[in-house]
Structure formats: C-alpha cells, structure tokens
Design an enzyme around this catalytic site. Structure first.
Site, PDB file in Angstrom:
ATOM      1  CB  CYS A 113      14.187   9.852 -10.540  1.00  0.00           C
ATOM      2  SG  CYS A 113      13.361  11.405 -10.879  1.00  0.00           S
ATOM      3  CG  HIS A 252      13.812   9.240  -6.567  1.00  0.00           C
ATOM      4  ND1 HIS A 252      14.861  10.096  -6.705  1.00  0.00           N
ATOM      5  CD2 HIS A 252      12.774   9.803  -7.218  1.00  0.00           C
ATOM      6  CE1 HIS A 252      14.480  11.145  -7.415  1.00  0.00           C
ATOM      7  NE2 HIS A 252      13.213  10.989  -7.746  1.00  0.00           N
ATOM      8  CG  ASN A 282      12.520  14.509  -7.752  1.00  0.00           C
ATOM      9  OD1 ASN A 282      13.649  14.055  -7.880  1.00  0.00           O
ATOM     10  ND2 ASN A 282      11.479  14.052  -8.422  1.00  0.00           N
TER      11      ASN A 282
END
Ligand code: ACO
Length: 327
Positions: A113, A252, A282
């Site tokens: 990520c 994030h 996500n």
C-alpha cells in the site's frame, strides 16, 4: 537544482460496485460489522477481462490529459502494484506499450500500500537530479484476483482501481519532501505466500489457497498507526513545516479507525483529512492517486495547498510525501 511537481492527475474505478449487502451473500458477515470495524460500505471490482494494465491505461490517459503532455514526452513509467498483469514482464512495460510512450524506460515497484508514495519519491529524485523531465507514476491494483472470497477476514477489505500522476520538472516548488522506510520482519503478517520463487505454483499451493492474500489484521493495524504518523512527521520536519500547516492530509485508506488514529495523533482537524474509504475500500497502491484525483476534481484540493500523504502496507513498508499542489 530543478523542482519536481505533479502537473497531471487521473484515476479509474471499474464499473461494478460490490456492496456490504452483496458480501452478506458471499460470506458470514454483516453490513454493520464491516461499517463499524472498517468504515467501508462498497468497493469497485474489475470486470473479468480487465487486468491491472487496462485500469492503469485509463487512469494514465486522464493524467496525461490534465498535464497537457503526450505519452511520447515521458522519460519513464514507474508503476506501483502488488497485482501485476504477470510476474514478468512488468506491468509498467505493458502500459508503456499501450500508451505509446516510445522514449520511456519502465519498471514496476512493489511496496504494498506504500507503493505509490514510494514511486513518487523515485520520480522526485530522478527529476531533481536533472536526469529526467516527465515521469508517469502509477498506482494500480486488481486485488479481487488475489482475494480469497471464502475468507471473511480479508475479502471485505479490498477494492480495485488505478490512479496516475505526471511528475515533471517545473519552475516552482511542488514535491517538497519524501520518506520511505521498511521493516521486513513484518512480512508474514501480510503476504501472498505462493506464486513466487519461494513457493512456486503447484497443485498443492493452489489447493491450500496460498495464492491469495493472507493477513493478520491486528498486527498490521498496530504497526500502521505508528508508522503512518512517523512518515508524516518526517516529511514535515524535512521541509520545515508543522502539522497545522497541512491543508489536506491524504492517508492510506485501510481502515477508518487507522485513519482517525493517525489524524488525531497528528492533530489534524477532520475537515483537513481526505477520506473515501466508504466507497472504495482499500485499493492498496492505487489509493493515494485516486484520493488526490478525487480531491482535485471535487474542489477539495486547490493550487497552493500543502498536501501530506502517508501510507503503510505489505513489507512492512511505509512512505510519505509532502507536496505543494501546483495544478
Ligand atoms: N464479518 C464479521 N466478522 C468478522 C469479519 C467479517 N468480515 N472479519 C473478522 N470477523 C470476526 C473475527 O473472526 C473475530 O471473531 P472471533 O472474535 O469470534 O474470532 C472478530 O470479528 C474480531 O476480529 P478482529 O481481527 O479482532 O477484528 P479487528 O477489530 O482487528 O478488525 C480488521 C479486523 C478490520 C482486519 C482490522 O484489524 C484492520 O483493519 N487491520 C488492518 C488491515 C490493513 O491495514 N491492511 C492494509 C494493508 S493491505 C496491503 O498492503 C495490500
């Protein structure tokens, strides 16, 4: 020394939307559990014939259009993903060909990520060194392909999408500071165990579902908050700013509780933190450029704003950027 800045931004989300109610039909879960534990309500899922490079292509075209430059002006394509089209060749090379970026070098970057924020630091350094002028930085994921749709611990968490930025040599200050860090001892907590050279694909690895995401959620959660705060503080300090100077914090989007904890520790008010986790879940390396594009196109992000990204993911790897928005 040349300055580097984002002069173009674009993103793409696949058409299909999978809601929490849809997930209730797939695994033993509930809309209430997912919303309260993660902040997510729905996520986008790529069509069966869409690969990472297809998603990236659409986002890249939008970014080039905003930048007002043609693909053959690009010096490099740096693409962050954990869901490449193939283990090799790189998805960056597939994209370079699709775009017709004839003079560009191209490579993939794997930092979970934290992929896009790490790739941005690479582009920043290439440009500030004087070696290149225009770089396409992409974050793209098709996590639905590596999701175990029988595992409720993970399958509710991810979405597919792509985002891209054109980073160029500019006269004014754009990218101000970058930070990357890793702790590989966290690797086993978030891993796709098979398909690489450690556990090549065999009937056994497929039967054991080792080609899917395996995650120890609580271990990731604990490290994520500390690391994302560290990243944000580091870039602020490098560039001589305080957290109160941040116009838009772009964290994030893994879990609303992580985002909230990071925001509070940094003392950033809610209206200065960008959150779209409800609609996109996500999207790993694609998250930051999707957020930047959405914030820009919706008027949340304006020329002159100070933007702080901060990310954490598989590796463990974490990265942050501080930038002045110059579009
Ligand atoms: N629906 C209903 N119940 C569930 C679900 C679900 N979808 N998933 C888990 N549960 C259950 C568990 O089985 C457990 O039940 P038990 O107590 O009977 O065993 C209970 O809910 C609590 O589980 P926990 O894991 O303790 O829940 P937690 O509050 O930690 O939330 C979560 C789990 C959402 C995964 C959280 O830990 C998290 O967000 N972690 C971070 C994830 C992350 O940051 N990932 C980013 C990296 S991705 C990348 O790099 C590619």
């Amino acid at each position: 020394m040349a300055h580097a800045g984002i002069i173009g931004i674009g993103s793409y989300l696949p058409e299909k939307v999978l809601t929490n109610q849809d997930l209730e039909e797939i695994v033993e879960t509930s809309d209430e559990w997912i919303r309260t534990r993660t902040g997510m309500r729905e996520r986008h899922i790529a069509a069966p014939d869409q690969s990472a490079s297809d998603l990236a292509f659409i986002a890249a075209q939008a970014a080039l259009e905003t930048a007002g430059i043609a693909a053959d002006q690009l010096d490099a394509v740096v693409l962050a993903t954990v869901c490449p089209d193939y283990l090799f060749p790189s998805t960056a090379c597939v994209l370079q060909d699709k775009l017709g970026a004839k003079k560009a070098g191209a490579f993939d970057l794997s930092a979970g990520c934290a992929g896009f924020a790490s790739a941005l630091s690479v582009a920043d350094a290439y440009i500030k060194s004087g070696m290149m002028e225009n770089i396409l930085v992409v974050g793209v994921e098709v996590l639905s392909r590596v999701t175990n749709w029988e595992d409720r611990n993970t399958c509710v968490l991810f979405g597919d999408g792509a985002g891209a930025a054109v980073v160029s040599a500019v006269d004014e200050e754009g990218l101000l500071a970058d930070f990357i860090k890793a702790d590989g001892s966290g690797g086993p907590f978030l891993i796709q165990p098979a398909g690489g050279s450690a556990n090549p694909a065999t009937h056994e690895t497929v039967d054991k579902k080792m080609h899917y995401v395996h995650m120890s959620g609580q271990d990731v959660f604990k490290s994520a908050v500390r690391a994302m705060v560290e990243g944000a503080r580091a870039v602020l300090e490098q560039a001589g700013f305080q957290s109160e100077d941040i116009d838009l914090l772009v964290p994030h989007q893994a879990n609303i509780r992580i985002i909230e904890a990071v925001r509070k520790r940094l003392d950033v008010p809610p209206e200065r933190a960008f959150v779209n986790i409800e609609r996109q879940a996500n999207t790993s390396a694609a998250t930051i450029p999707i957020c930047l594009d959405e914030a820009y196109r919706s008027g949340r992000l304006n020329r002159g704003d100070l933007v702080c990204t901060t990310t954490f993911g598989a590796g463990f790897a974490w990265a942050a950027n501080l930038l002045r928005w110059i579009i």
